[in-house]
Design an enzyme around this catalytic site. Structure first.
Site, PDB file in Angstrom:
ATOM      1  CB  CYS A 133      -0.973  -0.062   1.179  1.00 43.95           C
ATOM      2  SG  CYS A 133      -2.157  -1.379   1.240  1.00 43.95           S
ATOM      3  CG  HIS A 189       6.352   2.812   9.494  1.00 41.93           C
ATOM      4  ND1 HIS A 189       7.228   1.945  10.056  1.00 41.93           N
ATOM      5  CD2 HIS A 189       5.557   2.263   8.706  1.00 41.93           C
ATOM      6  CE1 HIS A 189       6.996   0.721   9.513  1.00 41.93           C
ATOM      7  NE2 HIS A 189       6.013   1.080   8.608  1.00 41.93           N
TER       8      HIS A 189
END
Length: 282
Positions: free
Chosen positions: A30, A242
């Site tokens: 994704c 992240h």
């Protein structure tokens, strides 16, 4: 932009630089190859860089059927073969690390090292497993948005906010559900990444570069593992997100360069074998 046909889909990738081993930049589920930001241009002066979009992501086709992690590995193999790279080091974001491990299993010494970016390399915590379950349910959007909130907490980079909301936010529920299914399958099959890496024979030099979580115990556990397994290396970045390749690309590139130099020195020693005695010592 080069492309290769694989299992009924057109897989797109970008190629820069010339020197081998080639670096195969693999995004996670994704997200498109935009997650690597300027990392490609920072690495390409010294290395050949192949930056790809996964099937159904970015500029790559999804094909006409559902697909699995095994399909994506076949796509990666197709890119490697189309590039004619003699050796390739995967630089894999998050759960794309499962694909990197499988490349090593299939290609052996043609994959002389692995670089893992911001992955849960230890046993996954219960809240993460719960998030995977939520993503596979009808309430996938709430679970996805909760992950977005966690990933963006404390982040002040507009580039990262834009990437998460516009790039990752553009994927359908079907893709998020597929991603959660396949990520869970990886942990169910291999336990957790450090266990899977330990099972490779011979072991492969591996670098884990990460920013989150900040918990010192997470770093200490990896350092302890590295002390017992000299082929494993870990570096924690001075970053909040992240997505370290977007946030601190220069720092990520520096760690990768050091790791590649380490692999090269090790390969040179293996090629030369034991040192021959000098005349004075003969």
């Amino acid at each position: 932009m080069p492309e290769v046909r694989s299992k009924g889909a057109s897989i797109h990738y970008e190629e820069m630089g010339r020197e081998e081993p080639a670096l195969l930049l693999v995004p996670g589920w994704c997200c498109s190859r935009a997650v690597f930001g300027s990392l490609s241009t920072r690495l390409s002066p010294r290395h050949r860089v192949l930056s790809m979009d996964l099937r159904g992501h970015g500029q790559s086709d999804a094909g006409s059927r559902d697909f699995t992690s095994d399909t994506l590995v076949e796509d990666l193999l197709a890119v490697v073969e189309a590039s004619a790279a003699r050796q390739v080091v995967p630089v894999a974001l998050s759960h794309a690390g499962w694909f990197a491990i499988e490349l090593r299993r299939r290609l052996g010494q043609r994959v002389p090292g692995l670089v893992l970016l911001d992955w849960i390399v230890l046993e996954p915590p219960p809240p993460f497993l719960a998030a995977l379950t939520g993503l596979q349910s009808e309430s996938w959007r709430q679970s996805r948005d909760a992950l977005f909130g966690m990933w963006l907490q404390g982040v002040d980079s507009e580039d990262i906010f834009r990437f998460v909301r516009e790039d990752m936010g553009s994927f359908s529920g079907e893709m998020w559900q597929r991603a959660a299914r396949e990520i869970a399958s990886g942990y169910n099959r291999d336990g957790y990444p450090l266990r899977a890496l330990s099972a490779l024979t011979p072991p492969v030099p591996t670098l884990h570069v990460y920013a989150q979580p900040e918990d010192p115990a997470y770093l200490m556990a990896q350092q302890s593992f590295a002390a017992e397994h000299p082929w494993f290396h870990v570096a924690r970045l001075n970053a909040r997100s992240h997505f370290p390749a977007l946030e601190v690309p220069a720092e990520v590139a520096e760690h990768i360069e050091r790791f590649l130099a380490l692999i090269d020195r090790s390969a040179s020693r293996d090629t030369q074998g034991p040192s021959a005695p000098t005349e004075a010592g003969a």
